[in-house]
Structures are given as C-alpha cells and as structure tokens.
Design a protein around this motif. Structure first.
Motif, PDB file in Angstrom:
ATOM      1  N   ARG A  51       0.937  -1.315   0.024  1.00  0.00           N
ATOM      2  CA  ARG A  51      -0.063   0.189  -0.025  1.00  0.00           C
ATOM      3  C   ARG A  51       0.759   1.234  -0.078  1.00  0.00           C
ATOM      4  NH1 ARG A  51      -3.333  -1.059   5.141  1.00  0.00           N
ATOM      5  NH2 ARG A  51      -1.087  -1.931   5.827  1.00  0.00           N
ATOM      6  N   ASP A  52       0.082   2.350  -0.635  1.00  0.00           N
ATOM      7  CA  ASP A  52       0.612   3.678  -0.464  1.00  0.00           C
ATOM      8  C   ASP A  52       2.107   3.603  -1.064  1.00  0.00           C
ATOM      9  OD1 ASP A  52       0.941   6.454   0.125  1.00  0.00           O
ATOM     10  OD2 ASP A  52       1.446   6.021   2.203  1.00  0.00           O
ATOM     11  N   GLY A  53       2.542   3.182  -2.265  1.00  0.00           N
ATOM     12  CA  GLY A  53       3.982   3.234  -2.747  1.00  0.00           C
ATOM     13  C   GLY A  53       4.748   1.965  -2.073  1.00  0.00           C
ATOM     14  N   GLY A  54       4.439   1.514  -1.242  1.00  0.00           N
ATOM     15  CA  GLY A  54       5.099   0.228  -0.710  1.00  0.00           C
ATOM     16  C   GLY A  54       6.023   0.316   0.349  1.00  0.00           C
ATOM     17  N   ARG A  55       6.244  -0.806   1.157  1.00  0.00           N
ATOM     18  CA  ARG A  55       7.182  -1.083   2.104  1.00  0.00           C
ATOM     19  C   ARG A  55       7.811  -2.608   2.060  1.00  0.00           C
ATOM     20  NH1 ARG A  55       4.366   3.033   2.677  1.00  0.00           N
ATOM     21  NH2 ARG A  55       3.923   3.997   4.349  1.00  0.00           N
ATOM     22  N   ALA A  56       9.000  -2.470   1.988  1.00  0.00           N
ATOM     23  CA  ALA A  56       9.616  -3.747   1.856  1.00  0.00           C
ATOM     24  C   ALA A  56      10.844  -3.894   2.623  1.00  0.00           C
ATOM     25  CB  ALA A  56       9.602  -4.202   0.530  1.00  0.00           C
ATOM     26  N   LEU A 104      13.137  -0.507   3.118  1.00  0.00           N
ATOM     27  CA  LEU A 104      12.421   0.323   2.820  1.00  0.00           C
ATOM     28  C   LEU A 104      11.283   0.426   3.720  1.00  0.00           C
ATOM     29  CD1 LEU A 104      11.043   2.322   0.634  1.00  0.00           C
ATOM     30  CD2 LEU A 104      10.472   0.357  -0.721  1.00  0.00           C
ATOM     31  N   GLY A 105      11.217   0.626   4.837  1.00  0.00           N
ATOM     32  CA  GLY A 105      10.412   0.596   5.934  1.00  0.00           C
ATOM     33  C   GLY A 105       9.633   1.864   6.356  1.00  0.00           C
ATOM     34  N   TYR A 106       9.825   2.788   5.286  1.00  0.00           N
ATOM     35  CA  TYR A 106       8.953   4.216   5.491  1.00  0.00           C
ATOM     36  C   TYR A 106       8.444   4.585   4.326  1.00  0.00           C
ATOM     37  CZ  TYR A 106      12.923   6.993   3.952  1.00  0.00           C
ATOM     38  OH  TYR A 106      13.870   7.730   3.397  1.00  0.00           O
ATOM     39  N   ARG A 107       7.560   5.693   4.474  1.00  0.00           N
ATOM     40  CA  ARG A 107       6.884   6.389   3.363  1.00  0.00           C
ATOM     41  C   ARG A 107       7.911   7.479   2.932  1.00  0.00           C
ATOM     42  NH1 ARG A 107       1.751  10.239   3.244  1.00  0.00           N
ATOM     43  NH2 ARG A 107       2.728  10.664   5.336  1.00  0.00           N
ATOM     44  N   THR A 108       8.669   6.980   1.720  1.00  0.00           N
ATOM     45  CA  THR A 108       9.565   8.057   1.454  1.00  0.00           C
ATOM     46  C   THR A 108       8.989   9.099   0.665  1.00  0.00           C
ATOM     47  OG1 THR A 108       9.805   7.266  -0.651  1.00  0.00           O
ATOM     48  CG2 THR A 108      11.198   6.255   1.017  1.00  0.00           C
ATOM     49  N   GLY A 165      10.490   3.467  -3.716  1.00  0.00           N
ATOM     50  CA  GLY A 165       9.097   2.791  -3.533  1.00  0.00           C
ATOM     51  C   GLY A 165       9.270   1.379  -4.439  1.00  0.00           C
ATOM     52  N   LEU A 166       8.179   0.722  -4.552  1.00  0.00           N
ATOM     53  CA  LEU A 166       8.180  -0.546  -5.174  1.00  0.00           C
ATOM     54  C   LEU A 166       8.499  -0.392  -6.648  1.00  0.00           C
ATOM     55  CD1 LEU A 166       5.034  -2.451  -3.421  1.00  0.00           C
ATOM     56  CD2 LEU A 166       7.494  -2.488  -2.888  1.00  0.00           C
ATOM     57  N   ASP A 167       7.959   0.644  -7.055  1.00  0.00           N
ATOM     58  CA  ASP A 167       8.113   0.854  -8.533  1.00  0.00           C
ATOM     59  C   ASP A 167       9.670   1.238  -9.031  1.00  0.00           C
ATOM     60  OD1 ASP A 167       5.593   0.395  -9.280  1.00  0.00           O
ATOM     61  OD2 ASP A 167       4.883   2.443  -9.087  1.00  0.00           O
TER      62      ASP A 167
END
Length: 353
Positions: A133-138, A189-193, A161-163
């Motif tokens: 969701r929302d750009g992604g976290r991974a 990638l644990g935050y909304r950049t 983000g994921l893209d």
C-alpha cells in the motif's frame, strides 16, 4: 532482472523544476551560484528559506501519482529466533503477501507494478516484511541472516518505492558481494519516502515518521543476532532518517552517503555511540543544495548541516566522482569504503570532516 526504473543519466541530474500552476514556464530557479553553501549560518538559513519559497507554489500544484491498490497484508507472527527454519517460514509468509499484491495490481491494470511484484515473489527472494500500500514497504535480506556476523542495513532516500525498488536491490546485492563471507545486507524500505521533487523532501517530517519503525527494526535485529556487528547505511534523504533516529539505535556505524543533511546540527547532536561516517561523490548534485534548517511555527524547513563540513564532525572517506546513484556500483571507491566500514575496518585516506 530490472536494476533501475530510470536511465542512468536521468537519475544523476538534479530534479527539473515543477510546472507553475495556471500556465507559466516553470523556469524560476535559485541561481546555481546561490545554491552553494555560504560561509555563515545566517546566509545558509537565508538560502534554504529562498529555496523553499521557490518550490512551495509548484509543489502544491503537483499531485502524487495515483496509488496502486493493494490489500492489507496479513499479520505476521513475531520472529523469535533467526534460525534457518524460522527465517524460511517468515520468507514464505511474506512471499504469499507479495503474490496477493501482484494479483491485485494486475487485476486493476497496473502492469508495471504487477511485473515488479512478480519478480519480488521469486523463490530466491527473502523478505522479512512487505506491504504493497501507499507506494510500498519492503524489508529484504541478501545473504544468510541466520549465520551473519556483519549486517548492513540500507536506509534509502526520497523517491524510493516498489516501482523504483530495483535500484535499491541492485546496490544491496553488490554490497553483499563486496563484504562477502558471513556478511548480510538488509534493504530497509520501511517508511513512506517523500517524492524527490517535493516540499516533503526539504523537511524532516517523513524522517520523523520513520524513526519508530527503524528503531524497532534495529532492536529486533540486535535481539535476533546479538553477536553481529550492525552498520546503518543511509543514502540521500535516508541520512535524515538515520540522523533523527540515531539516539535510539545500538549500531556500530552510521554511514551518510550522498546525504543533503542528517536533520541535526552536527554528529554530536545525534547522541550516538556509533562511529559516524560521511562521503559524497564529486558528481553528486546534492553538494549544491543549501545545508541548513529553519525552524518556523509550522515546522522545520531544511535538512541540517552538511555532513562533510568540518564542524559536523564525521569521519570522511572517498567516493571518487560518484553521481547521486553511483555509490554502490561495482568498482566504485564508495562501495569499497563502505564494505570496509561494515567489516570493522577503516577506509584508506579517511579524514575528519
């Protein structure tokens, strides 16, 4: 495997100015000479305020790309040990979450995201957590975390983000090869950049949102692998995340590379026992940004002092002529230096800032 979502040359240029609302050319810019850090604190503050004023109107007119629909990921059981078996169970659970998000993206016509997620769901990929969701976290692991005695955690910067995940993954893979042996790398990638060209990228707000999650992850890592040496590698805006979180992190090293600031006035303000390192390539456009922070009633604008300045107090090592996205490229001085730091060694030519 896709290693980046953009052509190399496009990544290493500073972002173009956003279009002005209601027509206009979008050509208003701070003169290049004015973007170089000035010799006094008052001038730096004036420059950062000017840069914010120039960006403020265009940014308010620009909408973020529409979020790709994604399901809420199922809750994960706590990871109580870092054995091969327990990690395999966690990796399988997150793979299921990635595949579910892939099917949702495909069903809603988002083919690029679906293709990225299809690759991420491959049997050789190892994710500790995932949220589409929302750009992604991974949070992805490279190497054998169950046996690692050196762990590098990469905190990426704006626009990740994921893209665009391929660039982060490629750097993590190259670093893991460089440290070798029983070294593991975690791409966090644990935050909304923030978007690269946005007012959020000029403020510490998104970094402050990321602090609790990063501190919790590092605590869990220390609990799972108490004997391992953990280093935090902070690229670009990720340096602000690390700087703001530093006082609550039990790590051996904090490395700021290609960072416009760390959200603090100097390394002492980070209140950390970790060794603080910094580097920047000669080809990195971040060097031309103003380095300061202005505290306003509505919040702080600016990302703090230049990590390479003498008064900041970091240990400086060479990055050659690296552009903003070149630090973890094969054969680069920065990659060699970072690999040595992660291994508890000192890069050649190190100096105090």
């Amino acid at each position: 495997m896709i290693d980046t979502a953009q052509p190399h040359a496009a990544r290493d240029r500073p972002p173009a100015p956003l279009p002005l609302p209601h027509g206009g050319t979008g050509a208003r810019r701070v003169p290049r000479a004015c973007l170089r850090p000035g010799p006094t604190r008052s001038r730096r503050r004036l420059l950062i305020a000017l840069a914010a004023a120039v960006l403020a109107v265009p940014v308010t007119a620009a909408a973020r790309p529409e979020a790709v629909p994604a399901p809420v990921p199922p809750p994960l059981s706590p990871l109580r040990t870092a054995t091969t078996a327990s990690l395999a169970e966690r990796y399988a659970a997150t793979r299921d979450a990635v595949e579910t998000a892939m099917r949702t993206a495909a069903a809603t016509g988002h083919r690029w995201r679906a293709a990225m997620l299809r690759a991420m769901a491959g049997p050789a990929r190892h994710f500790l957590s995932f949220d589409g969701r929302d750009g992604g976290r991974a949070v992805e692991v490279f190497g054998d975390l169950a046996a690692a005695d050196r762990i590098a955690v990469i905190v990426p910067g704006s626009g990740t983000g994921l893209d665009t995940y391929g660039l982060l993954r490629g750097g993590a893979m190259r670093l893991q090869r460089a440290i070798g042996g029983r070294g593991a790398v975690v791409a966090w990638l644990g935050y909304r950049t923030p978007s690269t060209v946005s007012l959020q990228a000029m403020t510490p707000g998104r970094a402050d949102e990321a602090v609790p999650a990063l501190r919790a992850f590092v605590r869990d890592l220390a609990r799972l692998r108490p004997a391992a040496r953990v280093s935090l590698l902070c690229h670009s805006y990720g340096g602000v995340v690390c700087g703001r979180a530093a006082s609550g992190l039990d790590v051996a090293d904090i490395v700021l590379y290609g960072s416009p600031g760390a959200g603090v006035d100097d390394a002492a303000a980070m209140r950390t026992r970790a060794e603080v390192w910094a580097t920047r390539g000669a080809g990195d456009w971040v060097a031309h940004l103003p380095h300061a922070a202005v505290r306003l009633p509505s919040g702080t604008i600016g990302l703090g002092a230049d990590p390479l300045s003498p008064r900041f107090g970091a240990r400086i090592f060479d990055a050659g002529d690296a552009g903003h996205s070149d630090y973890l490229k094969d054969g680069s001085p920065a990659l060699a230096g970072i690999a040595l730091i992660v291994s508890g060694r000192t890069p050649a030519g190190m100096r105090r800032g």
